[in-house]
Design a protein around this motif. Structure first.
Motif, PDB file in Angstrom:
ATOM      1  N   THR A 141      -8.777  -3.316   5.045  1.00 46.10           N
ATOM      2  CA  THR A 141      -7.779  -2.488   5.724  1.00 46.10           C
ATOM      3  C   THR A 141      -8.401  -1.170   6.181  1.00 46.10           C
TER       4      THR A 141
ATOM      5  N   MET B 241      -2.697   3.954   0.933  1.00 49.60           N
ATOM      6  CA  MET B 241      -3.093   2.786   0.130  1.00 49.60           C
ATOM      7  C   MET B 241      -3.149   3.121  -1.349  1.00 49.60           C
TER       8      MET B 241
ATOM      9  N   ASN C  15      -1.806 -10.218   9.988  1.00 48.74           N
ATOM     10  CA  ASN C  15      -1.416  -9.479   8.794  1.00 48.74           C
ATOM     11  C   ASN C  15      -2.355  -8.310   8.515  1.00 48.74           C
ATOM     12  N   TRP C  16      -3.632  -8.572   8.766  1.00 49.39           N
ATOM     13  CA  TRP C  16      -4.618  -7.510   8.598  1.00 49.39           C
ATOM     14  C   TRP C  16      -4.302  -6.365   9.567  1.00 49.39           C
TER      15      TRP C  16
ATOM     16  N   ASN D 232      -1.356  -4.481   8.335  1.00 51.04           N
ATOM     17  CA  ASN D 232      -1.700  -3.580   7.236  1.00 51.04           C
ATOM     18  C   ASN D 232      -2.380  -2.320   7.742  1.00 51.04           C
TER      19      ASN D 232
ATOM     20  N   THR E  63       0.282  -0.088   9.432  1.00 53.88           N
ATOM     21  CA  THR E  63       1.265   0.522   8.551  1.00 53.88           C
ATOM     22  C   THR E  63       0.632   1.465   7.539  1.00 53.88           C
ATOM     23  N   SER E  64      -0.700   1.459   7.426  1.00 50.76           N
ATOM     24  CA  SER E  64      -1.298   2.420   6.502  1.00 50.76           C
ATOM     25  C   SER E  64      -1.433   3.790   7.165  1.00 50.76           C
TER      26      SER E  64
ATOM     27  N   ARG F 177       7.260  -7.937  11.185  1.00 54.63           N
ATOM     28  CA  ARG F 177       7.410  -8.429   9.808  1.00 54.63           C
ATOM     29  C   ARG F 177       8.630  -9.350   9.693  1.00 54.63           C
TER      30      ARG F 177
END
Lengths: 312, 336
Positions: free
Chosen positions: A15, A292, B169-170, B173, B176-177, B213
């Motif tokens: 990520t 995270m 999905n990666w 992620n 959304t981070s 999502r």
């Protein structure tokens, strides 16, 4: 437990790599040539070539990406284009003022939100409940800008209850003199959505069997709500608070701008206005990392609150 | 796929509409949103508020119900005669210009307007309508872009699964981070051109994660259903299964997301425009009105702030209530 933490940390790598790539692509491909922005309007070809060499943007993309990855890994993001200050130093010095406003704000918001949510859920379906929910919807519809403009004008400028803006050097002065009005506005804006959300968390629990059992064995209603229901509603509440902490850090950027608070949020807006890419890049990467880490902390807290949760 | 529903063949949408119709709050909200949309169409076609930039009132003309203030009296008395300079070669022209200006000002500018005027004497009512046009169009189009992207990604990700799903999905992620407001500011910093299109792109490109999502979860549920297997058996292509067969069954999720995002984007546009990252100079939006109103407030001119704030609050409240009611009405788990 340790295995869980290690695996989660390991999972953060892809990520984080994605965040670095995304930021890199945004600023290097979409963003155009930084040399032109830096050189300004009075640019000669030699000046631009000079700047390009200094920034290293005349290197091929893979080399530049590698430089950026190294910057992220060492937390050394170079220097601000606007002031020449090291970016790491900028972020470190802006963190304090942001936290001075945000820590009290988050604590108060959570306490007030939880107390009100339990109270409203206790009288669910009643006129009070519906009136509070309508008030929340209306309160959420007024722009934060309007709250800031009106509160700053009314409470600070007209009534003189607070300083209109400013920031001091000592924590005590800031906390007692300059922070209260931003905190008050922050609460006015955030309490309505928080209350709505927490109320739904509490209502999810109120219909569970254990609540009926607790009532059946003759516990007073107050104890049922505050001990039994709250303990179980705590998991989604913790998730919400933890997940919001990193966003809060820059979410208060309007407050910081209006009240002249030298925090991270104001710094980001300044950086966007000046096209100060190193600062924006660094803040984006740091906030993503914080998000995270806080998500991981939230998961760990679960177990402390609810022994049924197994971290596998 | 299934037998005709018991109540005479009413489908999901018909049932949802019936539930919505019984909800009085939802119907009022729907009426208000519809009124704003009608206003938007009238304003966009130039039937209403096309002449908002005309200087119809004196500077800061107060609302009629307040009455003409002292500032207005000063403005009307401003036509003090200036003595001519006998050596001025342009005296003749100047006199003509002054006469023209004087007649225009006294003839056209009114001392008070229904809801007042701004610094240049623009009618606040027309300005609010024009500003609403910008803010609502930005909110709606950006929400369409975000839901379109989210639906496309969610459909592909949920339908194919496996490596494609992992990849999306990666991506999810990663997005959304980064908190959305920072993401928006970052993209604003990168896209140097200011304009309505840019702001739509910024909001649309950063807002796809929520719809993604939810839509992905729906596609995961639906792809193994019998009707999809039947479509497969008669040789439907993957795209056809995804968008002609499954999509109508998950479109209610997209609709609810659309209304929720539109509310968020209308609010976000106001903030971005206020900060100067949004609509360009010369385009009026509720955000630019609030920006002007901030300084006016110090002079005691509160009407522009109030007009923009109230118009926006009414629309956003109605939109939120409608979104809530839509979600309840369209949720298949809630049986009538």
């Amino acid at each position: 437990m340790l295995a869980f933490v290690l695996r989660r940390l390991w999972q953060m790598l892809p990520t984080m790599l994605g965040v670095v790539l995304l930021v890199f692509v945004l600023f290097n491909w979409v963003g155009g040539d930084p040399a032109y922005i830096l050189a300004g309007k009075m640019s000669s070809p030699e000046a631009i070539a000079n700047i390009r060499r200094q920034l290293g943007v005349d290197e091929p993309y893979p080399v530049q990406l590698w430089i950026f990855v190294k910057q992220v890994a060492t937390f050394d993001f170079g220097q601000s284009w606007a002031t020449g200050e090291p970016v790491g130093q900028i972020i470190a010095s802006r963190l304090g003022p942001s936290l001075t406003v945000l820590v009290p704000l988050t604590v108060l918001e959570t306490l007030i939100g939880v107390a009100l949510a339990l109270a409203v859920a206790f009288v669910r379906g009643s006129l009070t409940d519906r009136a509070v929910m309508v008030a929340c919807t209306v309160g959420m519809s007024v722009s934060i800008l309007v709250y800031i403009i009106v509160f700053q004008y009314g409470l600070a400028y007209q009534m003189g209850l607070f300083p209109v803006q400013g920031w001091g050097d000592s924590l005590g002065v800031n906390l007692l003199r300059y922070a209260p009005l931003p905190i008050l506005i922050g609460l006015a804006v955030s309490i309505a959505p928080t209350l709505r959300l927490y109320r739904s968390f509490v209502l999810d629990e109120v219909h569970q069997d254990y609540v009926r059992t607790a009532r059946a064995k003759g516990l007073p209603e107050r104890r049922v709500m505050w001990v039994h229901v709250l303990r179980n509603a705590a998991i989604p509440i913790i998730t919400h608070v933890m997940a919001n902490l990193p966003a809060l850090l820059i979410g208060a950027f309007l407050l910081e701008r209006f009240f002249g608070i030298p925090g991270i949020g104001r710094e980001v807006i300044l950086a966007v206005e000046r096209s100060d890419f190193p600062v924006i890049k660094a803040v984006t990467v740091c906030v993503a990392l914080a998000t995270m880490v806080f998500n991981l902390l939230a998961d760990l807290l679960y177990q402390a609150v609810d022994p049924r949760v197994r971290l596998a | 796929m299934s037998a005709v529903p018991a109540d005479g063949g009413a489908g999901l949408w018909m049932l949802a509409w019936r539930r919505l119709r019984d909800d009085r709050v939802a119907m009022v909200a729907l009426g208000i949103v519809a009124a704003f949309l009608v206003m938007l169409v009238l304003s966009a076609t130039g039937l209403v508020a096309a002449d908002w930039e005309e200087e119809v009132g004196v500077n800061y003309a107060p609302p009629t119900f307040v009455g003409a203030g002292p500032a207005t009296a000063a403005a009307t008395a401003a036509a003090v005669p200036v003595p001519d300079n006998p050596f001025d070669p342009l005296a003749q022209d100047l006199r003509a210009l002054r006469a023209q200006l004087g007649t225009e000002q006294t003839a056209a500018r009114r001392a008070s307007l229904p809801f007042g005027a701004d610094k240049w004497g623009h009618d606040i009512v027309k300005k609010t309508i024009k500003g609403g046009q910008t803010s609502i169009v930005v909110g709606l189009v950006a929400a369409l872009v975000a839901v379109g992207l989210g639906t496309l990604f969610g459909a592909v990700s949920g339908f194919y699964g496996g490596l494609v799903d992992d990849l999306f999905n990666w991506f999810y992620n990663v997005f959304t981070s980064i908190p959305s407001i920072l993401m928006i500011l970052t993209v604003a910093a990168v896209l140097q051109h200011k304009g309505v299109t840019t702001i739509v792109l910024i909001l649309g490109l950063t807002g796809w994660t929520g719809p993604y999502r939810l839509i992905r979860a729906e596609y995961l549920r639906h792809k193994a259903r019998e009707y999809v297997l039947a479509a497969d058996a008669i040789g439907a292509s993957a795209a056809r299964k995804m968008f002609a067969h499954i999509f109508p069954n998950v479109s209610h999720v997209a609709l609810v997301q659309l209304s929720i995002l539109a509310v968020g984007f209308i609010k976000a546009e106001v903030i971005l425009s206020f900060l100067g990252f949004g609509v360009p100079v010369g385009v009026v939006s509720w955000g630019s009105m609030l920006n002007e109103a901030q300084n006016e407030l110090l002079l005691g001119k509160w009407w522009q702030l109030t007009a923009a704030a109230v118009a926006m609050a009414v629309l956003v409240t109605a939109f939120s209530l409608l979104a809530d009611a839509l979600r309840d009405a369209l949720d298949p788990k809630v049986k009538p």
